[in-house]
Design an enzyme around this catalytic site. Structure first.
Site, PDB file in Angstrom:
ATOM      1  N   GLY A 121       0.797  -1.218   0.000  1.00 57.79           N
ATOM      2  CA  GLY A 121       0.000   0.000   0.000  1.00 57.79           C
ATOM      3  C   GLY A 121       0.829   1.267   0.000  1.00 57.79           C
ATOM      4  O   GLY A 121       2.054   1.251   0.111  1.00 57.79           O
ATOM      5  N   GLY A 123       2.504   3.717   1.499  1.00 53.53           N
ATOM      6  CA  GLY A 123       3.064   4.017   2.817  1.00 53.53           C
ATOM      7  C   GLY A 123       3.624   5.418   2.915  1.00 53.53           C
ATOM      8  O   GLY A 123       3.939   5.896   4.005  1.00 53.53           O
ATOM      9  N   LYS A 145       3.802  12.457  -2.876  1.00 49.89           N
ATOM     10  CA  LYS A 145       4.692  11.415  -2.361  1.00 49.89           C
ATOM     11  C   LYS A 145       5.570  12.026  -1.271  1.00 49.89           C
ATOM     12  O   LYS A 145       6.298  12.988  -1.519  1.00 49.89           O
ATOM     13  CB  LYS A 145       5.554  10.850  -3.482  1.00 49.89           C
ATOM     14  CG  LYS A 145       6.355   9.623  -3.064  1.00 49.89           C
ATOM     15  CD  LYS A 145       6.991   8.964  -4.268  1.00 49.89           C
ATOM     16  CE  LYS A 145       7.740   7.690  -3.871  1.00 49.89           C
ATOM     17  NZ  LYS A 145       8.343   7.033  -5.053  1.00 49.89           N
ATOM     18  N   ASP A 157       8.023   6.332   8.346  1.00 45.25           N
ATOM     19  CA  ASP A 157       7.465   7.612   8.788  1.00 45.25           C
ATOM     20  C   ASP A 157       6.699   8.323   7.682  1.00 45.25           C
ATOM     21  O   ASP A 157       6.202   9.439   7.871  1.00 45.25           O
ATOM     22  CB  ASP A 157       8.573   8.531   9.326  1.00 45.25           C
ATOM     23  CG  ASP A 157       9.715   8.720   8.335  1.00 45.25           C
ATOM     24  OD1 ASP A 157       9.488   8.603   7.119  1.00 45.25           O
ATOM     25  OD2 ASP A 157      10.847   8.975   8.791  1.00 45.25           O
ATOM     26  N   GLY A 158       6.598   7.683   6.496  1.00 44.12           N
ATOM     27  CA  GLY A 158       5.833   8.265   5.409  1.00 44.12           C
ATOM     28  C   GLY A 158       6.475   9.473   4.760  1.00 44.12           C
ATOM     29  O   GLY A 158       5.824  10.176   3.987  1.00 44.12           O
ATOM     30  N   ARG A 215       2.725  14.122  -7.850  1.00 40.50           N
ATOM     31  CA  ARG A 215       2.716  13.225  -9.009  1.00 40.50           C
ATOM     32  C   ARG A 215       1.354  13.273  -9.700  1.00 40.50           C
ATOM     33  O   ARG A 215       0.316  13.399  -9.048  1.00 40.50           O
ATOM     34  CB  ARG A 215       3.041  11.790  -8.574  1.00 40.50           C
ATOM     35  CG  ARG A 215       4.342  11.678  -7.786  1.00 40.50           C
ATOM     36  CD  ARG A 215       4.923  10.287  -7.805  1.00 40.50           C
ATOM     37  NE  ARG A 215       4.064   9.285  -7.205  1.00 40.50           N
ATOM     38  CZ  ARG A 215       4.417   7.999  -7.077  1.00 40.50           C
ATOM     39  NH1 ARG A 215       5.600   7.583  -7.514  1.00 40.50           N
ATOM     40  NH2 ARG A 215       3.595   7.130  -6.518  1.00 40.50           N
ATOM     41  N   ASP A 306       4.257  -4.453  -7.491  1.00 33.94           N
ATOM     42  CA  ASP A 306       3.615  -3.244  -6.966  1.00 33.94           C
ATOM     43  C   ASP A 306       4.188  -1.982  -7.597  1.00 33.94           C
ATOM     44  O   ASP A 306       3.700  -0.882  -7.317  1.00 33.94           O
ATOM     45  CB  ASP A 306       3.742  -3.185  -5.443  1.00 33.94           C
ATOM     46  CG  ASP A 306       5.183  -3.280  -4.970  1.00 33.94           C
ATOM     47  OD1 ASP A 306       5.768  -4.367  -5.131  1.00 33.94           O
ATOM     48  OD2 ASP A 306       5.725  -2.288  -4.462  1.00 33.94           O
ATOM     49  N   ASN A 307       5.202  -2.122  -8.452  1.00 32.95           N
ATOM     50  CA  ASN A 307       5.775  -0.964  -9.140  1.00 32.95           C
ATOM     51  C   ASN A 307       5.480  -0.991 -10.639  1.00 32.95           C
ATOM     52  O   ASN A 307       6.178  -0.335 -11.411  1.00 32.95           O
ATOM     53  CB  ASN A 307       7.293  -0.910  -8.926  1.00 32.95           C
ATOM     54  CG  ASN A 307       7.657  -0.570  -7.489  1.00 32.95           C
ATOM     55  OD1 ASN A 307       6.889   0.077  -6.787  1.00 32.95           O
ATOM     56  ND2 ASN A 307       8.817  -1.002  -7.047  1.00 32.95           N
TER      57      ASN A 307
END
Length: 653
Positions: A121, A123, A145, A157-158, A215, A306-307
């Site tokens: 997900g 993150g 992002k 920590d995102g 993005r 996932d990419n």
């Protein structure tokens, strides 16, 4: 653009700004199940494709580093408007809520380095919503992002830092300018908020500025978005957070096809036929995309499921790299010890990832037809790739059976001579048409001399051809060659072993020669290939042409619009990073301007101090550094030149 803070703008905050009037139409959140839980922290999220983010996590004094005018234009915004907006950095960094936006994070799973990793997900990415483009030109999802913690952050920590954000911002726009499908980067914002990172994975943590990238793409849905429905994996023991929820899978599939593949939706009334047609289109877009990557020497670095975009876009710029010297085994990610995502492997990895997508779609597809799509992938890729390479060589009018061999021999020669990939292809447009006379022979010699300037010397080739296998393992294989030839024959067929043996063979030859002999051999080999290209192939391009001059002009036009003069090499990005970390964003702006016109010969890619682009001795001998270290001095290497020797020491993880 860039370097402007809110205090430098004189507009009043009460004025209605273009940013505050963006026409949001957040279809994804209306069409797909959304997790509305208010629980804090990371957690498993079943039965949902998105999770709402109820609290923003503002940056401290956000400031623009740069914006992309062409990416902002997709949203109906101008760079000047955005930079003059008092709250522009706040809005575009996710520090302040844009009117009409609905912050959320996307749930997806994925196979990472070949193993199913369960729930992953967004993150560190924050979905803001979807904006209707001007003039009915589609709907664009925008996300930030590096905006902070989400339910999918796990132990993170995102946040993203300046160096990685600069790389993503510049490469997103560079790929778009090259004509390669990509997510876009509209704005880059940094701040006075800091986090600590270990950029080289060596236990040494450093403080870095939190930064964000805005993005833009039609959608950021990826292969892994469909893997949240997978059951328990027999190898990893993990399962998707929505395992068995075929109802949600059907919703997601309907949304993707109806929104982004409407022609497929219209053509098929049978659900499985529709879905299989969708899968085939995704496979063909992926084949075309990876063929374009290979044609410019781009290596993604982390081709996990996932990419990979469901729309055939280049997605998630982490440890990417453009090859300098051509090497089929080039690995741009220093963390990829076994070379799973090497340049050579990218097409087969994309096919493997498509097989995982087919598994995730499961009963929604016709199994046999999905298998046929996978069987067609490599032939389709090879056709796209050969078409691209013909254009790179200016072979436009005919498709000859030996073209594939001509390309393969060229790449083998580039590898053996350590030729720079980008610059060598750019130089091939100077090869003159076949004709008799001393002038043409002289022109061929001049082109070959220019190519030789892009080739490696003997000491560089010795380093490049040292075996990379662990000494113990290599010694065991060599011992086997002496004591057990049958067993050695079986082991030597393994790709990873045969590559090491090839390296050893080339190294042995290099140790038996000197620089003068090497350069003479390189010259002979290049003269031979160029002669074959001219007399055996270019000569036939004019066969039957009523206007040979027009054919020649078309060849030059095609080559110079297919072979870029400049790509975002690691050392170019590193120059911008180092300057930005000192508070100087001008190098980011200059590089962006150059990368937006990658096929141009116009000035702009040369050093600003007027030097010739060659490294000075102190630069050449400088100890190589890695991405994340900040003790470089400002460099004066021309971005269209052969990279300096120290550039090979930069590592990205």
């Amino acid at each position: 653009f860039g370097g402007l803070s809110r205090s430098s703008c004189g507009l009043a905050g009460s004025v209605s700004l273009p940013l505050e009037r963006l026409p949001f139409n957040n279809t994804a959140l209306r069409r797909l199940p959304v997790d509305d839980s208010e629980a804090a922290g990371s957690r498993t999220v079943p039965g949902a494709c998105f999770s709402r983010i109820r609290t923003l996590q503002p940056l401290l004094r956000p400031t623009f580093v740069a914006v992309s005018a062409s990416a902002l234009a997709l949203l109906g915004l101008s760079g000047r408007e955005v930079l003059s907006a008092p709250l522009g950095p706040d809005y575009l960094s996710g520090s302040r809520l844009l009117p009409g936006s609905e912050p959320a994070a996307h749930c997806y799973s994925g196979h990472q380095f070949g193993l199913f990793a369960g729930q992953l997900g967004d993150g560190a990415a924050l979905y803001l919503g979807e904006v209707e483009g001007p003039g009915g030109q589609g709907r664009w999802e925008i996300q930030v992002k590096g905006a902070g913690v989400t339910p999918y952050s796990r132990d993170g920590d995102g946040r993203k830092v300046l160096r990685s954000s600069i790389r993503e911002f510049l490469c997103s726009e560079a790929m778009a300018a090259l004509g390669i499908p990509s997510t876009r980067a509209a704005a880059l914002v940094t701040s006075d908020l800091y986090v600590t990172r270990d950029p080289l994975n060596n236990g040494r943590r450093v403080r870095e500025r939190c930064s964000t990238v805005l993005r833009v793409a039609p959608s950021f849905i990826r292969f892994g978005s469909f893997e949240i429905f997978l059951g328990r994996d027999e190898f990893s023991g993990l399962q998707g957070p929505s395992a068995g929820r075929h109802d949600v899978r059907a919703q997601l599939l309907d949304y993707v096809i109806e929104s982004f593949y409407p022609s497929i939706q219209r053509r098929h009334s049978n659900r499985k036929e529709r879905n299989t047609a969708f899968f085939r289109e995704v496979a063909m877009r992926t084949a075309k995309l990876v063929a374009q990557w290979q044609s410019v020497g781009f290596c993604h670095g982390v081709l996990n499921t996932d990419n990979m975009s469901i729309l055939g876009l280049t997605l998630d710029y982490g440890p990417f790299g453009f090859m300098d010297r051509f090497d089929p085994d080039f690995v741009c990610n220093a963390s990829d010890r076994r070379g799973r995502y090497s340049y050579r492997a990218q097409p087969s990895v994309c096919r493997w990832n498509l097989a995982r997508l087919a598994e995730a779609l499961g009963s929604e597809l016709h199994g046999a037809e999905a298998g046929a799509v996978l069987d067609d992938f490599m032939p389709a890729y090879e056709a796209f790739y050969l078409g691209n390479m013909r254009r790179k060589l200016g072979l436009l009018r005919r498709e000859e059976a030996e073209d594939g061999e001509l390309v393969s021999d060229l790449l083998r020669l580039m590898h053996n001579t350590g030729a720079d990939f980008t610059n060598t292809f750019r130089l091939l447009s100077r090869v003159p048409w076949p004709a008799e006379g001393d002038r043409e022979r002289s022109a061929v010699g001049a082109v070959v001399d220019a190519i030789l300037d892009q080739c490696a010397d003997i000491e560089e080739l010795k380093v490049d051809n040292k075996p990379t296998m662990e000494e113990r393992e290599l010694a065991m294989i060599l011992s086997m060659a002496q004591t057990n030839p049958v067993m050695f024959g079986m082991v030597a067929d393994r790709p990873e072993v045969s590559q090491q043996l090839e390296r050893m063979g080339r190294l042995k030859e290099l140790l038996a020669t000197d620089q003068a002999e090497l350069r003479e051999k390189q010259r002979d080999d290049w003269i031979h290939w160029v002669g074959r290209y001219r007399s055996a192939r270019l000569a036939r391009e004019c066969d039957g042409a009523s206007d040979p001059c027009a054919v020649r002009e078309a060849r030059l036009s095609a080559m110079n619009s297919t072979n870029p003069r400049v790509v975002l090499r690691n050392y170019i990005a590193q120059n911008a990073i180092q300057a930005a970390e000192r508070g100087d964003f001008s190098e980011v702006h200059r590089i962006l301007e150059v990368l937006e016109n990658p096929y141009s010969d116009a000035p702009g890619a040369e050093p600003q101090d007027g030097s010739d682009g060659r490294s000075s001795e102190n630069q050449k001998d400088r100890e190589p550094k890695c991405e994340g270290e900040t003790d470089y001095k400002q460099l004066t290497v021309g971005y269209g030149s052969k990279p300096p020797a120290w550039a090979r020491g930069i590592c990205v993880t």
